[in-house]
Design an enzyme around this catalytic site. Structure first.
Site, PDB file in Angstrom:
ATOM      1  N   THR A  16       0.884  -1.096  -0.036  1.00 30.82           N
ATOM      2  CA  THR A  16      -0.026  -0.041  -0.060  1.00 30.82           C
ATOM      3  C   THR A  16       0.713   1.224  -0.053  1.00 30.82           C
ATOM      4  OG1 THR A  16      -1.904  -0.933   1.224  1.00 30.82           O
ATOM      5  CG2 THR A  16      -1.721   1.263   1.248  1.00 30.82           C
ATOM      6  N   ARG A  23       2.057   7.229  -6.637  1.00 29.90           N
ATOM      7  CA  ARG A  23       1.034   8.248  -6.889  1.00 29.90           C
ATOM      8  C   ARG A  23       1.335   9.613  -6.443  1.00 29.90           C
ATOM      9  NH1 ARG A  23      -2.389   3.726  -5.681  1.00 29.90           N
ATOM     10  NH2 ARG A  23      -2.694   4.612  -3.802  1.00 29.90           N
ATOM     11  N   ASN A  43      -3.434 -12.602   2.640  1.00 27.30           N
ATOM     12  CA  ASN A  43      -3.128 -13.324   4.048  1.00 27.30           C
ATOM     13  C   ASN A  43      -4.553 -13.934   4.471  1.00 27.30           C
ATOM     14  OD1 ASN A  43      -1.753 -10.899   3.852  1.00 27.30           O
ATOM     15  ND2 ASN A  43      -0.353 -11.709   5.417  1.00 27.30           N
ATOM     16  N   CYS A  44      -5.528 -13.056   4.401  1.00 30.01           N
ATOM     17  CA  CYS A  44      -6.886 -13.374   5.036  1.00 30.01           C
ATOM     18  C   CYS A  44      -7.680 -14.322   4.477  1.00 30.01           C
ATOM     19  CB  CYS A  44      -7.520 -12.074   5.225  1.00 30.01           C
ATOM     20  SG  CYS A  44      -6.574 -10.562   5.809  1.00 30.01           S
ATOM     21  N   THR A 274       9.627   6.408  13.437  1.00 27.93           N
ATOM     22  CA  THR A 274      10.124   5.697  14.400  1.00 27.93           C
ATOM     23  C   THR A 274      11.304   6.813  15.174  1.00 27.93           C
ATOM     24  OG1 THR A 274      12.406   5.148  13.032  1.00 27.93           O
ATOM     25  CG2 THR A 274      10.634   3.579  13.027  1.00 27.93           C
ATOM     26  N   TYR A 280      10.311   4.921   8.966  1.00 29.66           N
ATOM     27  CA  TYR A 280       8.887   4.845   9.193  1.00 29.66           C
ATOM     28  C   TYR A 280       8.448   3.600   9.601  1.00 29.66           C
ATOM     29  CZ  TYR A 280       8.202   9.934   7.847  1.00 29.66           C
ATOM     30  OH  TYR A 280       8.403  11.206   7.672  1.00 29.66           O
ATOM     31  N   ALA A 281       7.496   3.261  10.074  1.00 28.23           N
ATOM     32  CA  ALA A 281       7.226   1.966  10.375  1.00 28.23           C
ATOM     33  C   ALA A 281       5.508   1.486  10.423  1.00 28.23           C
ATOM     34  CB  ALA A 281       7.969   1.173  11.548  1.00 28.23           C
ATOM     35  N   GLY A 283       2.220  -1.336  10.246  1.00 22.86           N
ATOM     36  CA  GLY A 283       1.468  -2.743  10.218  1.00 22.86           C
ATOM     37  C   GLY A 283       1.656  -3.441  11.703  1.00 22.86           C
ATOM     38  N   LYS A 438     -36.901   0.641  13.940  1.00 27.00           N
ATOM     39  CA  LYS A 438     -36.007   0.690  15.091  1.00 27.00           C
ATOM     40  C   LYS A 438     -34.645  -0.298  14.758  1.00 27.00           C
ATOM     41  CE  LYS A 438     -39.443   0.583  17.917  1.00 27.00           C
ATOM     42  NZ  LYS A 438     -40.197   0.019  19.183  1.00 27.00           N
TER      43      LYS A 438
HETATM   44  P1  FAD Z   1       2.507  -8.900   6.374  1.00 24.16           P
HETATM   45  O1  FAD Z   1       1.220  -8.554   5.572  1.00 24.16           O
HETATM   46  O2  FAD Z   1       2.664 -10.025   7.003  1.00 24.16           O
HETATM   47  O3  FAD Z   1       3.857  -8.524   5.513  1.00 24.16           O
HETATM   48  C1  FAD Z   1       5.127  -8.534   5.985  1.00 24.16           C
HETATM   49  C2  FAD Z   1       6.016  -8.956   5.053  1.00 24.16           C
HETATM   50  O4  FAD Z   1       7.265  -8.633   5.259  1.00 24.16           O
HETATM   51  C3  FAD Z   1       5.876 -10.624   4.775  1.00 24.16           C
HETATM   52  O5  FAD Z   1       5.519 -11.077   3.557  1.00 24.16           O
HETATM   53  C4  FAD Z   1       7.372 -10.751   5.162  1.00 24.16           C
HETATM   54  O6  FAD Z   1       7.932 -12.237   4.376  1.00 24.16           O
HETATM   55  C5  FAD Z   1       8.164  -9.826   4.782  1.00 24.16           C
HETATM   56  N1  FAD Z   1       9.316  -9.732   5.681  1.00 24.16           N
HETATM   57  C6  FAD Z   1       9.457  -9.712   6.751  1.00 24.16           C
HETATM   58  N2  FAD Z   1      10.676  -9.398   7.240  1.00 24.16           N
HETATM   59  C7  FAD Z   1      11.307  -9.038   6.181  1.00 24.16           C
HETATM   60  C8  FAD Z   1      12.915  -8.592   5.832  1.00 24.16           C
HETATM   61  N3  FAD Z   1      13.541  -8.495   6.926  1.00 24.16           N
HETATM   62  N4  FAD Z   1      13.070  -8.388   4.521  1.00 24.16           N
HETATM   63  C9  FAD Z   1      12.052  -8.568   3.560  1.00 24.16           C
HETATM   64  N5  FAD Z   1      10.918  -8.869   4.005  1.00 24.16           N
HETATM   65  C10 FAD Z   1      10.647  -9.122   5.084  1.00 24.16           C
HETATM   66  N6  FAD Z   1      -6.536  -9.310   9.215  1.00 24.16           N
HETATM   67  C11 FAD Z   1      -7.712  -9.040   9.034  1.00 24.16           C
HETATM   68  O7  FAD Z   1      -7.768  -7.849   9.457  1.00 24.16           O
HETATM   69  N7  FAD Z   1      -8.878  -9.684   8.798  1.00 24.16           N
HETATM   70  C12 FAD Z   1      -8.526 -11.135   8.552  1.00 24.16           C
HETATM   71  O8  FAD Z   1      -9.479 -11.574   8.156  1.00 24.16           O
HETATM   72  C13 FAD Z   1      -7.223 -11.454   8.622  1.00 24.16           C
HETATM   73  N8  FAD Z   1      -7.155 -12.844   8.461  1.00 24.16           N
HETATM   74  C14 FAD Z   1      -5.711 -13.429   8.489  1.00 24.16           C
HETATM   75  C15 FAD Z   1      -5.441 -14.692   7.960  1.00 24.16           C
HETATM   76  C16 FAD Z   1      -4.172 -15.202   8.130  1.00 24.16           C
HETATM   77  C17 FAD Z   1      -3.946 -16.781   7.974  1.00 24.16           C
HETATM   78  C18 FAD Z   1      -3.297 -14.348   8.588  1.00 24.16           C
HETATM   79  C19 FAD Z   1      -1.857 -14.945   8.424  1.00 24.16           C
HETATM   80  C20 FAD Z   1      -3.235 -12.967   8.816  1.00 24.16           C
HETATM   81  C21 FAD Z   1      -4.751 -12.777   8.892  1.00 24.16           C
HETATM   82  N9  FAD Z   1      -4.884 -11.158   9.031  1.00 24.16           N
HETATM   83  C22 FAD Z   1      -6.137 -10.750   9.142  1.00 24.16           C
HETATM   84  C23 FAD Z   1      -3.833 -10.271   9.508  1.00 24.16           C
HETATM   85  C24 FAD Z   1      -3.246  -9.459   8.397  1.00 24.16           C
HETATM   86  O9  FAD Z   1      -2.826 -10.265   7.223  1.00 24.16           O
HETATM   87  C25 FAD Z   1      -2.044  -8.528   8.750  1.00 24.16           C
HETATM   88  O10 FAD Z   1      -2.716  -7.841   9.752  1.00 24.16           O
HETATM   89  C26 FAD Z   1      -1.669  -7.728   7.730  1.00 24.16           C
HETATM   90  O11 FAD Z   1      -1.298  -8.570   6.482  1.00 24.16           O
HETATM   91  C27 FAD Z   1      -0.257  -6.862   8.110  1.00 24.16           C
HETATM   92  O12 FAD Z   1       0.337  -6.439   7.043  1.00 24.16           O
HETATM   93  P2  FAD Z   1       1.876  -6.026   7.510  1.00 24.16           P
HETATM   94  O13 FAD Z   1       2.241  -5.310   6.192  1.00 24.16           O
HETATM   95  O14 FAD Z   1       2.098  -5.603   8.655  1.00 24.16           O
HETATM   96  O15 FAD Z   1       2.546  -7.320   7.196  1.00 24.16           O
END
Ligand code: FAD
Length: 826
Positions: A16, A23, A43-44, A274, A280-281, A283, A438
């Site tokens: 995202t 953009r 993932n979901c 951070t 920045y961080a 997720g 209601k």
């Molecule tokens: P992620 O989407 O996990 O992405 C992190 C990515 O970073 C990973 O692909 C990883 O390989 C990569 N990475 C990590 N460290 C490094 C590194 N050092 N170098 C390079 N790459 C790295 N949330 C909901 O709100 N509703 C749901 O229904 C839901 N269902 C889920 C079902 C499952 C099975 C899972 C696993 C999660 C679900 N979630 C759900 C949670 C949701 O997927 C996460 O909250 C969301 O994906 C978090 O986004 P993120 O970018 O923080 O991390």
């Protein structure tokens, strides 16, 4: 000069942020590193591909590196792990499959590494057959095993969202599934009385649940996995899914100087910055502020990750954007049920030191998703929490339709700081197929206003534990039929609401009247009548339904599904040679469906059949009790998307409900149950009582064991359980034996040697151990009841007792004894 921005993690937050950055800035150099093969995958959706609801694997891959390159001009580097950050020299170290190890410089970084499944250092955890589910590769591994068709059983460790979704999908693939959860209940975002609704749905769909028991080790033998639980119980399974929670995937930041929280979450400010310049961080890996109280929280959800990704990108792109906090709005499918929550639950509030009735209040309602007269209406159960100024603090909802709509209304209300007063004024879209004039949100507002303005006082089901007949009177306001079918609470006086005005002289004005009905509405009407007549009265919050849910105990079930004789809707009896009457009681609240059932059965002749469908969730259990009490035969009952289908054959005895209950006529079921009061906590007596109980159960008898005083020790868990106790209760607890393994012999105990000897002799003679006898009793449906009065006296809390125990008082026991022809005191 153009900015150089590195994004670490290429899924929800990372992808995202990358797209938004492009953009905003066409000139920026954007490089996205992803350790795995796929970026931007869903993932979901992973559990649903295992279950084959999502058929095409490719549908889960939302964006490919090539597309990201073409559409957004982003340099996507997959199979590239960032292993460290050097903020002094503004570069990161990358380990890449294609490019080897190298450094990459940066002006800005957005960290979105997500969270990984927790994997505690338990014996055997790395062995074969034990899986986790985080990414596409994990999903492929699990699905491949299930597809081979040799796997028959699975144990899911952890009853969080991912665990429950995976359990459901494995069940859909035909596996026998057990969920093991260390906490007292699954689905932590929900309070106990709400999460049990989901537990029941899982049980009803054939999933076993073991609560309050963690895993201590795994052993691998002949292709099977033997899981040893905290209480030494061993489960054997073909497959294990580990889903005991997630931890931030931030190991690579350890030496970077980036501020991390206690559990490794990245610390950020409200701009997602951070402590290090340009970094920045976002997720799952960051610690956020909980929206309402602005306390630190780790809430791993996709929505917040995406929104934070956009905010970080905006701030790098020159805007000034703030992240205001996470509400934790979430929703989950549990077979046909939807379970959703937003804001805080009561457990969280209590951890923060807030006190019920002093700092916050609670309301329960059970509305239909749309008007009941329009076909297909189903019931929701809704809990709302608000503070004493009326500000909404949280909401939880369970139901079959309309849960998502309701929770989104409440999430929006919370976002804008709404009060219950505001809920009353919400104008939501209404037409019969969609809602009621209601809406549930309006109803919460009306109810809460009644309470806040003193039009009604309420009490909660737990308060019945201290019910004092000397100064209180319990009043059941439901119809006779409901009382006769389901029984009433304690020694309640039963006066149907419609007769209340005529029977006021039966009520003692000097006593506090605790009134209840099925869901709370008739109780409220009764309370208003009585209050205006000068009685001191309180209405049970959420009615008997919430009381029952509060006392539901998740269980281990037979491997079958919820179909108790009906495999699908069509198998409702339709080709019987005799008359079959179809009854549609959908949209009716209790006692409507029961009344319809009774009216219909009253006019049927022996052998004729009633097929009835109803949307009142309570009817699933009610119809079983109804058939039994009335001497009719339940041919089957099943649930489908919130609708209960039951088929009942008219019996020969032509009993009315009243006859079955009062004993004026022959009773519906022969009184051949066996009941036992287990007073003693001696090992030999405990063994004897369980041998008798198992024997009787094997003969198909209904067995109830009522554990009172020292007998409660048999049911205690052997591990220490952290519960709040008074000084005296603690003293009692220390003196009492903790669990079946510590029991002593009544004679010749010889400092514990006797007990050990008897266990050895039993083993040698192939007699099951007491613990095995207890398990066998539970499996064969022996009703283990802990005496709540003794628990109270001895300061024993529910959490201290083993799984599968029911709780009841003397009244309950005597009721069971009524249906028995043998009653033992041990
Ligand atoms: P992620 O989407 O996990 O992405 C992190 C990515 O970073 C990973 O692909 C990883 O390989 C990569 N990475 C990590 N460290 C490094 C590194 N050092 N170098 C390079 N790459 C790295 N949330 C909901 O709100 N509703 C749901 O229904 C839901 N269902 C889920 C079902 C499952 C099975 C899972 C696993 C999660 C679900 N979630 C759900 C949670 C949701 O997927 C996460 O909250 C969301 O994906 C978090 O986004 P993120 O970018 O923080 O991390």
């Amino acid at each position: 000069m153009s900015k150089k921005i590195l994004i670490i993690g290429g899924v929800a937050g990372g992808a995202t942020a990358a797209a938004r950055l492009r953009r905003l800035d066409e000139e920026a150099q954007i490089i996205m590193f992803e350790r795995d093969e796929y970026i931007s995958f869903a993932n979901c959706g992973l559990p649903y591909h295992i279950g084959e609801t999502i058929k095409e694997r490719e549908q889960l891959i939302l964006e490919t590196p090539e597309n990201m390159r073409k559409k957004f001009n982003i340099d996507v580097r997959i199979k590239s792990e960032v292993v460290s950050i050097d903020p002094k020299n503004k570069k990161v170290r990358v380990k890449s499959n294609a490019m080897g190890d190298y450094d990459e410089s940066y002006d800005y970084i957005i960290l979105s590494p997500g969270a990984k499944p927790i994997q505690p250092p338990l014996k055997g955890i790395d062995g074969p057959g034990i899986f986790k589910l985080r990414n596409v590769a994990d999903m492929d591994r699990i699905k491949a095993v299930v597809d081979r068709g040799e796997t028959k059983t699975a144990v899911v460790i952890g009853g969080g969202f991912i665990g429950v979704e995976t359990a459901e999908n494995l069940k859909e693939r035909g596996l026998e599934v057990t969920i093991v959860e260390a906490a007292p209940h699954i689905l932590a975002p929900f309070d106990t009385e709400m999460s049990v609704i989901a537990e029941k749905e899982l049980n009803d769909n054939g999933i076993s649940i073991i609560l309050g028991n963690g895993v201590s080790s795994f052993d691998h033998e002949g292709g099977k996995i033997r899981i040893t639980l905290g209480n030494d119980r061993v489960l054997e399974t073909d497959m294990v899914i580990l889903s005991i929670g997630v931890a931030p995937d931030t190991g690579f930041l350890k030496d970077s100087g980036i501020g991390l929280g206690e559990r490794g979450h990245i610390l950020v400010d409200d701009h997602m910055r951070t402590n290090l310049e340009g970094i920045y961080a976002v997720g799952d890996a960051v610690l956020v502020k909980e929206y309402i109280f602005q306390t630190d929280a780790a809430i791993p959800l996709a929505g917040p990750a995406n929104r934070q990704g956009r905010i970080a990108a905006d701030n790098i792109g020159g805007f000034d954007k703030k992240y205001k906090g996470t509400q934790g709005t979430s929703i989950l499918k549990v077979f046909s049920l939807a379970a959703a929550s937003t804001g805080n639950n009561e457990r969280t509030l209590q951890k923060m030191g807030l006190v019920y009735n002093k700092d916050y209040k609670v309301s329960y309602i059970h509305p239909m998703n749309h008007v009941s007269y329009y076909p297909g209406a189903t019931q929701l159960t809704i809990k709302t929490i608000y503070d004493t100024n009326g500000k909404i603090l949280g909401a939880q909802a369970m139901g079959y339709e309309g849960v998502d709509k309701f929770i989104d209304v409440m999430a929006t209300a919370i976002k804008f700081g709404a009060t219950i007063e505001d809920l009353k004024e919400l104008e939501l879209a209404y037409a019969p197929p969609f809602l009621a004039a209601k809406s549930p949100a309006n109803m919460i507002g009306f109810m809460a206003e009644n309470e806040v303005k003193g039009l009604v006082e309420t009490f909660r089901s737990e308060e019945l534990e201290t019910f004092d007949p000397q100064r209180q009177l319990l009043l059941d306001i439901r119809e006779d039929l409901e009382v006769e079918t389901t029984g009433c609470l304690l020694e309640a006086l039963c006066i149907p609401l419609n007769s209340l005005r005529d029977r006021l002289d039966e009520l003692d004005k000097n006593k506090e009247i605790l009134v209840y009905c099925a869901v709370g509405i008739r109780g409220y009407i009764a309370a208003r009548i009585l209050m205006q007549k000068g009685y001191k009265v309180k209405n049970l919050l959420g009615g008997m339904k919430m009381h029952e849910m509060g006392s539901y105990r998740a269980k281990e079930v037979d491997s079958g599904s919820n179909d108790q004789g009906l495999s699908d809707k069509k198998s409702l009896v339709s080709e019987a040679p005799t008359r079959v009457v179809e009854v549609d009681a959908c949209g009716m609240c209790c006692p409507g469906p029961l009344m319809r059932a009774k009216e219909t059965m009253d006019i049927l002749k022996p052998g004729e059949v009633m097929n009835i469908k109803a949307s009142d969730p309570g009817f699933f259990e009610d119809v079983k009790a109804f058939a039994q009490r009335t001497g009719n035969e339940l041919l089957g009952v099943k649930k489908d998307k919130g609708i209960i289908f039951a088929s009942v054959k008219k019996g020969n005895s032509n009993l009315s409900v009243n006859a079955g209950i009062t004993g004026d006529s022959p009773v519906a079921n022969p009184k051949d149950g066996k009941t036992m009061v287990v007073f003693s906590g001696d090992l030999d007596k405990a063994i004897a009582s369980f041998i008798i109980a198992n024997g009787a159960a094997a003969m198909g008898k209904k067995v109830t064991m009522f554990f009172t005083f020292w007998g409660l020790n048999i049911l205690r868990k052997d591990e220490p359980i952290a519960v709040k106790k008074s000084f005296i209760e603690k003293g009692f607890g220390m003196m009492m034996t903790k669990g079946s393994k510590k029991l002593q012999l009544s004679k010749m105990n010889m400092g514990g040697i006797g007990a050990k000897l008897i266990r050895k002799v039993m083993r040698d003679k192939n007699v099951e151990s007491l613990e095995a006898l207890i398990e066998a009793a539970k499996k064969s449906g022996v009703n283990l009841v802990a005496c709540t009065m003794s628990m109270d006296v001895m300061g024993i809390k529910e959490e201290e007792l083993i799984q599968g125990v029911n709780f009841g008082g003397v009244g309950y026991y005597l009721g069971e004894a009524e249906d028995a022809n043998v009653n033992l005191f041990i």
